[in-house]
Design an enzyme around this catalytic site. Structure first.
Site, short mmCIF file in Angstrom:
data_model
loop_
_atom_site.label_atom_id
_atom_site.label_comp_id
_atom_site.label_asym_id
_atom_site.label_seq_id
_atom_site.Cartn_x
_atom_site.Cartn_y
_atom_site.Cartn_z
N SER A 1 0.90 -1.48 -0.07
CA SER A 1 -0.01 0.04 0.02
C SER A 1 0.81 1.12 0.00
O SER A 1 1.91 1.50 0.76
CB SER A 1 -0.80 0.05 1.19
OG SER A 1 -1.33 1.27 1.38
N ARG B 1 1.60 8.90 -7.77
CA ARG B 1 1.94 7.65 -8.39
C ARG B 1 2.90 7.52 -9.63
O ARG B 1 3.95 6.89 -9.72
CB ARG B 1 1.02 6.61 -8.40
CG ARG B 1 0.14 6.39 -7.13
CD ARG B 1 -0.84 5.45 -7.11
NE ARG B 1 -1.49 5.30 -6.16
CZ ARG B 1 -2.35 4.39 -5.52
NH1 ARG B 1 -3.23 4.07 -6.82
NH2 ARG B 1 -2.94 4.24 -4.68
N HIS C 1 -1.37 -1.39 -12.22
CA HIS C 1 -2.11 -1.34 -10.87
C HIS C 1 -3.45 -1.03 -11.55
O HIS C 1 -4.60 -1.78 -10.68
CB HIS C 1 -1.69 -0.49 -9.71
CG HIS C 1 -2.36 -0.48 -8.81
ND1 HIS C 1 -2.90 -1.57 -8.05
CD2 HIS C 1 -3.01 0.47 -8.09
CE1 HIS C 1 -3.60 -1.40 -6.82
NE2 HIS C 1 -3.76 0.03 -7.11
N GLU D 1 -14.25 1.60 -12.15
CA GLU D 1 -13.01 1.32 -12.95
C GLU D 1 -13.36 1.01 -14.47
O GLU D 1 -12.61 1.36 -15.36
CB GLU D 1 -11.92 0.43 -12.31
CG GLU D 1 -10.61 0.51 -13.03
CD GLU D 1 -9.72 -0.72 -12.65
OE1 GLU D 1 -10.09 -1.14 -11.30
OE2 GLU D 1 -8.33 -0.82 -13.04
N LEU E 1 -11.56 3.54 -4.37
CA LEU E 1 -12.78 3.29 -3.63
C LEU E 1 -13.96 4.28 -3.67
O LEU E 1 -14.90 3.92 -3.91
CB LEU E 1 -12.52 2.88 -2.31
CG LEU E 1 -11.07 1.79 -2.37
CD1 LEU E 1 -10.70 1.37 -0.94
CD2 LEU E 1 -11.51 0.70 -2.94
#
Lengths: 252, 638
Positions: free
Chosen positions: B285, B331, B402, B426, B442
Site C-alpha cells: 500500500s 504515483r 495497478h 473502474e 474506492l
C-alpha cells in the site's frame, strides 16, 4: 535459489456427480520463490502441453484477501502455515517432498470439479441476517456516534474474516461456527448493529443449521487454521448472544 | 456516429449536480417494480449499485464470475478512501479534493464529474459507517485519517490495510439483504460474454455459466457494467487473476466507445518480479510512504547490504527531487523516478529492478510498536512473500501495473454511447484523467454505485418507451449463437501453445512498449507484434476440454482473445497522443528535467475510439475538455 523436485498427489474429480480419485504427478525444478499456486500453474502448463486436462482450482487475488483459494495441503486447509494457500510459498517445502492436495471437505461444500467446491452456503448465511438494515442515503454524520477505539478495533478483528471456509474444512464436524460468529461479533460490538442484534443471531444460526454444517465442540481446530486468526472468543460471544436472544427476545 | 455529448449540466460548478438531480425525471415507486436492471460485476460499484437500485424497488439481476459476490477484486484495495470531511481541520474542502484530483489526473478529466465525486465523497463515509464498516478510530471514538500521495491534507479514511475489504463487505451485506428480500437475483460463477442491443437500446446480456458451460440470455430495461479495469492485459499486474476486459470489450464491439485506453497506472510500490513463473504482482500500500523513505545507493554498483550503507551514500531521490511532496509524490511521478534510477544502474536486489523503502527512521522515531500498529499486516504479507523481515531490512519495491484510468466512454449520467448501457467504477474512464490519486478508486466506485446511478438511471427509464423484449427475441438468439461459435472455434483449434504462453507474450510486448515509457518507434513495433500474436493465437492456441463443463482454460482463452484486441487499441491510442501526461509518458515529449510535458493546445481531449469491424482501424472521436474552474499548469510537486 533452491529448486525442488516434487511428487504431487492431486484429487481429480470430473464434476459434482463423478467419483474422484488421487492422481500422481511429478514436477521438477520448482523455484522455492514460487507461491504454491504458481507451482500449481506450472503443473497445469505441463499438463496442458501433454494435452491432459489441467487441474481446476479456485483462486483469484493471490494476495490473501479475497478468500477464493481453498485447498487442503498435506491434510491441512491452506497447508503448513497459518495463511491462505496463495500466500504459501515453496520455501516451506523440501526437495523430494510428496505433497497431497485435496479440496475442502464438508457436506455443505460439495465438490464441483477437482479442487473446486461450492461455498454458496456462506452467502446464504449472510443473506439470512449478516447486515445492518439501512438503505442508501443515510444522512447521519459519520462522527455522530463515537465508538471507543478498542471496540472498533475488536470489531475490525472479527470483520477481517475472508470467508474462505478453512474453518469448516478443519472441523471434524464441518461446523461453520467460526465464520458465523465473526460476523455476529462484528455487529454485536458496534452500536450500528444493536437494533437487529437478537434477530440477526437467531436467523444466521438457523440458516447455518439448514445448510447442514455440524455442531461446535470447541476443539479450536478452526481458529488454528484460520488465515486471518479469527479467535475463539467470537464463538463464545455467539453462544452468549444466541442464548440471550432465545431467552429474552421473541422467536423469529 | 453522433458527436459526443457529455451532457454536462449548465451553471456554476458547485451547483451542477444538485441542479441536475432536480431536473432528472423520477420513476414513481409503483412503477419501479416494472423495470428490470442488469448489473454485471459485484465489486464496489456493482454491489453498491445493485443494492441501492433494489432498495428503490427496481428488479435487479446481478452477475459475477467469482464464486461469491464478496470476492470481487475491490476486496484487495488496501490503503483507504478519500473524503472531503475536513475532520482534521487541516484546510480540506470539496473544492480542494476536486482540485487535487483534477491536478493529480494531469488535467485530462472532466471538471463536472470530478467535482461531483468530491461532493458525494462525504456521503460515502456516512453510509459506510451506518452499515457497520469498522473504520480506524482515535481514542476519543472519532474517525481517524491518514495522508496519501498527491495531497497535503489528511483525508483518507481506512480500516487497517484492508479498507477495500471492509467497504466491499459493507456493500456485499447491503446486496445480501436485497437478495434475501427477493429484489436481487444473484448469479454467481457466471460470466457475461455479450451485450444485446435491440432497436438501438441495450436490452440484455448473454452469459456463460462457468460450472455447466450453459449459454444463457437475460433481458432487462438497462444494463450496468461494473466490471473493473483491464490491467491484466500486461499479464503481470496487481489485479486478481480473473480480472478481465471481456464485458467492456464485447460492449465496445457492439458500439460503445472506449476512452483513453492507453491511460494505465503503474503503481510505484509493489514487490519486485522474481522470476518467469511468477503469476501476479503484489502491491504494498501507498500508505507505507507516509513513514517509509524511498532510496537507492548514490553510486552505481554499490553492493553493500542496505543497513551498511550510510546516509551520505544514499540517494533519497524523491525527497531530493520533490521536496514539498517527497515520498508522497503522486504515483506516476514516483514510478518514473524509480525507473529512472534503475535505468541508471543504481537499482538494487538480484535483478537490479528494485529500490528500497526504508522504515529505519520511522521505527527510530515512533517505535516499532507504532509502526506495527499502522502497517502490521502489510509487513507480514511482505515477509510471507519475500522471506525478508522489513522491520530489520528495508523493503524492496518496484513499479507494477495497478489500475486503468481508461475505460468505456460515459456521459455525465454514466451512460455509454449505447443508450441504456452504463459503465460504473473502474470500467468507465471518467474521473481520474491520466493518473489516479491514491484512495480515489474506492471513492469513485462507491460514488457511482450509491449516489450517482440511482438518480441518473431513473431519468433514462422515465424518458423512454420500451417495447416488450424477452430473451427469446431474435437478437438474443443471434448473440447466443455467435458467442457459442467463438467458443467452439477456440476449442477446435487444438494447436500447440497454451493460453498462458500467449498471455505472457502479450504482457511483455505491452510492458516493454506501452508501459512506463513509450515512443513512436516502440509503439509501431508493438502494433506489428500484437498483430502477429493475434494471428498465431487463432491458429495455434490449445484449449483443452469442452464447453459443457467447468473449464478454466476456456475461460482464460476467451479473456486473452479480448486482451489481445484491446492491446492493439491501447497502442493506437498511445501513438495518437503525442504528448506526455500522467501515466502516459512519451519519451519524445518531456521537459528539461524529464517530467511529463503536456500539449494542451492540441491534446486537451478525451480520445474515444469506435470499433469499425474486425481488423479494421478504429475511428477516433474527440471530446474536448473545457476547464473553467482550474488553470492548466505544469504539474509541480516540488
Amino acid at each position: 535459489m533452491r529448486k525442488l523436485n516434487l511428487t504431487l498427489k492431486v484429487w481429480r474429480q470430473k464434476d459434482d456427480k463423478g467419483k474422484g480419485k488421487f492422481e500422481t504427478y511429478k514436477l521438477n525444478n520448482v523455484s522455492e520463490e514460487s507461491s504454491f499456486l504458481e507451482m500449481m500453474d506450472i503443473l497445469n502448463e505441463d499438463l496442458a502441453t501433454k494435452k491432459i486436462d489441467p487441474v481446476a482450482f479456485d483462486h483469484d487475488c493471490r494476495e490473501g484477501i479475497c478468500g477464493t483459494c481453498s485447498m487442503v495441503i498435506n491434510g491441512k486447509p491452506h497447508g503448513p502455515l497459518q495463511t491462505t494457500t496463495c500466500q504459501l510459498h515453496m520455501r516451506s517445502f523440501s526437495d523430494g517432498d510428496t505433497i497431497t492436495v485435496e479440496p475442502f471437505r464438508a457436506g455443505a461444500f460439495p465438490v464441483l470439479k477437482d479442487l473446486v467446491v461450492d461455498r454458496s452456503a456462506f452467502d446464504r448465511i449472510i443473506q439470512a441476517g449478516g447486515y445492518v438494515s439501512v438503505n442508501t442515503g443515510v444522512s447521519v454524520d459519520a462522527n455522530e456516534i463515537p465508538i471507543p477505539k478498542d471496540i472498533a478495533d475488536e470489531a475490525m478483528d472479527s470483520a477481517t474474516c475472508i470467508g474462505c471456509g478453512a474453518c469448516v474444512a478443519a472441523c471434524k464436524n464441518a461446523s461453520a461456527m467460526l465464520f458465523v460468529s465473526a460476523k455476529v461479533s462484528q455487529f454485536t460490538l458496534l452500536p450500528q448493529g444493536q437494533p437487529e442484534r437478537h434477530r440477526r443471531v437467531q436467523k444466521m444460526v438457523a440458516q447455518m443449521d439448514e445448510e447442514g454444517f455440524g455442531a461446535c465442540t470447541n476443539t479450536g481446530a478452526c481458529s488454528a487454521v484460520c488465515p486471518k486468526e479469527i479467535s475463539l472468543t467470537n464463538i463464545a460471544r455467539l453462544n452468549r448472544e444466541y442464548l440471550t436472544a432465545k431467552v429474552t427476545a421473541q422467536e423469529v | 456516429m453522433a458527436v459526443l455529448d457529455a451532457k454536462i449540466p449548465d451553471g456554476p460548478l458547485a451547483e451542477k449536480w444538485s441542479k441536475h438531480k432536480f431536473n432528472l425525471k423520477l420513476v414513481n415507486p409503483a412503477n419501479k417494480r416494472k423495470y428490470e436492471v442488469i448489473v454485471v460485476g459485484t465489486g464496489l460499484a456493482g454491489a453498491s449499485a445493485a443494492a441501492s437500485l433494489a432498495e428503490l424497488g427496481y428488479n435487479v439481476k446481478a452477475f459475477c464470475f467469482q464464486d461469491s459476490p464478496r470476492r470481487a477484486h475491490s476486496i484487495a484495495a488496501q490503503g483507504g478512501i478519500n473524503a472531503a470531511k475536513n475532520y482534521q481541520n487541516d484546510g480540506d474542502s470539496v473544492h480542494r479534493l476536486f482540485y487535487d484530483t483534477i491536478k493529480g489526473g494531469d488535467y485530462r478529466a472532466r471538471e463536472a464529474n470530478v467535482y461531483r465525486l468530491a461532493e458525494v465523497s462525504v456521503n460515502i463515509i456516512d453510509q459506510c459507517v451506518a452499515q457497520g464498516v469498522p473504520f480506524a478510530r482515535e481514542y476519543g471514538g472519532l474517525l481517524s485519517n491518514r495522508s496519501f500521495g498527491g495531497a497535503q491534507v489528511s483525508r483518507t479514511f481506512y480500516a487497517k490495510g484492508q479498507t477495500g475489504q471492509q467497504l466491499l463487505l459493507g456493500a456485499y451485506s447491503a446486496l445480501s439483504r436485497q437478495i434475501a428480500s427477493g429484489k436481487v437475483k444473484m448469479y454467481n460463477r457466471t460470466e457475461m460474454l455479450d451485450v444485446v442491443v435491440v432497436d438501438g437500446k441495450a436490452r440484455g446480456i448473454v452469459t456463460r455459466n462457468l460450472v455447466t458451460g450453459k449459454i444463457e440470455s437475460h433481458s432487462a430495461h438497462a444494463v450496468l457494467l461494473c466490471t473493473g479495469g483491464y490491467g491484466n492485459v500486461f499479464f503481470l499486474s496487481t489485479n486478481a487473476m480473473g480480472s478481465n476486459v471481456t464485458a467492456a470489450w464485447r460492449a465496445h464491439k457492439k458500439g460503445a466507445l472506449f476512452a483513453n485506453p492507453c491511460f494505465t497506472q503503474i503503481h510505484p510500490t509493489c514487490i519486485p518480479v522474481h522470476g518467469d513463473s511468477q503469476s501476479k504482482l503484489t502491491l504494498m500500500s501507498e500508505s507505507l510512504r507516509n513513514d517509509g523513505r524511498v532510496w537507492v545507493p548514490k553510486a552505481i554498483g554499490d553492493k553493500r547490504k542496505p543497513e551498511d550503507i550510510p546516509d551520505a551514500d544514499r540517494d533519497y531521490y524523491l525527497e531530493r527531487k520533490y521536496p514539498s511532496f517527497g515520498n508522497l509524490s503522486p504515483r506516476d511521478i514516483s514510478s518514473r523516478a524509480a525507473k529512472e534510477v534503475c535505468d541508471e544502474g543504481r537499482g538494487v536486489g538480484s535483478t537490479g529492478k528494485a529500490v528500497y523503502l526504508d522504515f529505519r527512521d520511522a521505527i527510530k522515531r515512533d517505535g516499532r510498536n507504532a509502526i506495527e500498529q499502522r502497517y502490521g499486516n502489510l509487513f507480514d504479507m511482505y515477509q510471507q512473500i519475500t522471506g525478508q523481515n522489513p522491520y530489520e531490512t528495508p523493503m524492496m519495491i518496484y513499479p507494477a501495473v495497478h489500475y486503468t484510468m481508461g475505460g468505456l466512454w460515459v456521459d455525465y449520467n454514466l451512460m455509454t454511447t449505447i443508450p441504456g448501457l452504463y459503465a460504473l467504477g473502474e470500467a468507465n474512464f471518467s474521473d481520474h484523467g491520466a493518473n489516479r490519486l491514491g484512495a480515489s478508486a474506492l471513492m469513485q466506485g462507491l460514488a457511482d454505485g450509491y449516489f450517482v446511478i440511482p438518480y441518473t438511471l431513473g431519468d433514462y427509464l422515465a424518458s423512454n418507451k420500451f417495447e416488450a423484449v424477452n430473451s427469446d427475441h431474435s437478437e438474443f438468439k443471434k448473440a447466443e449463437s455467435e458467442t457459442l461459435a467463438t467458443i467452439q472455434k477456440l476449442l477446435s483449434i487444438k494447436g500447440n501453445k497454451t493460453v498462458d504462453q500467449y498471455h505472457k507474450e502479450l504482457g511483455l510486448i505491452m510492458w516493454d512498449y506501452c508501459g512506463m515509457a513509450r515512443s513512436a518507434e516502440g509503439l509501431a513495433l508493438a502494433k506489428e507484434r500484437i498483430r502477429t500474436l493475434k494471428e498465431d493465437f487463432w491458429k495455434n492456441v490449445n484449449v483443452i476440454g469442452a464447453n459443457e463443463e467447468l473449464n478454466q482454460t476456456l475461460e482464460k482463452a476467451c479473456r486473452v482473445a479480448d486482451f489481445i484486441e484491446l492491446g492493439e487499441l491501447m497502442v493506437d491510442d498511445a501513438l495518437d497522443r503525442k504528448e506526455s501526461c500522467g501515466g502516459h509518458f512519451r519519451v519524445e515529449y518531456q521537459t528539461e528535467d524529464s517530467e511529463a510535458k503536456r500539449d494542451d493546445a492540441n491534446y486537451c481531449y478525451v480520445s474515444a475510439w469506435e470499433f469499425k469491424g474486425a481488423n479494421q482501424p478504429s475511428q477516433l472521436h474527440k471530446e474536448n475538455l473545457v476547464f473553467e474552474n482550474v488553470k492548466l499548469s505544469q504539474r509541480s510537486y516540488k
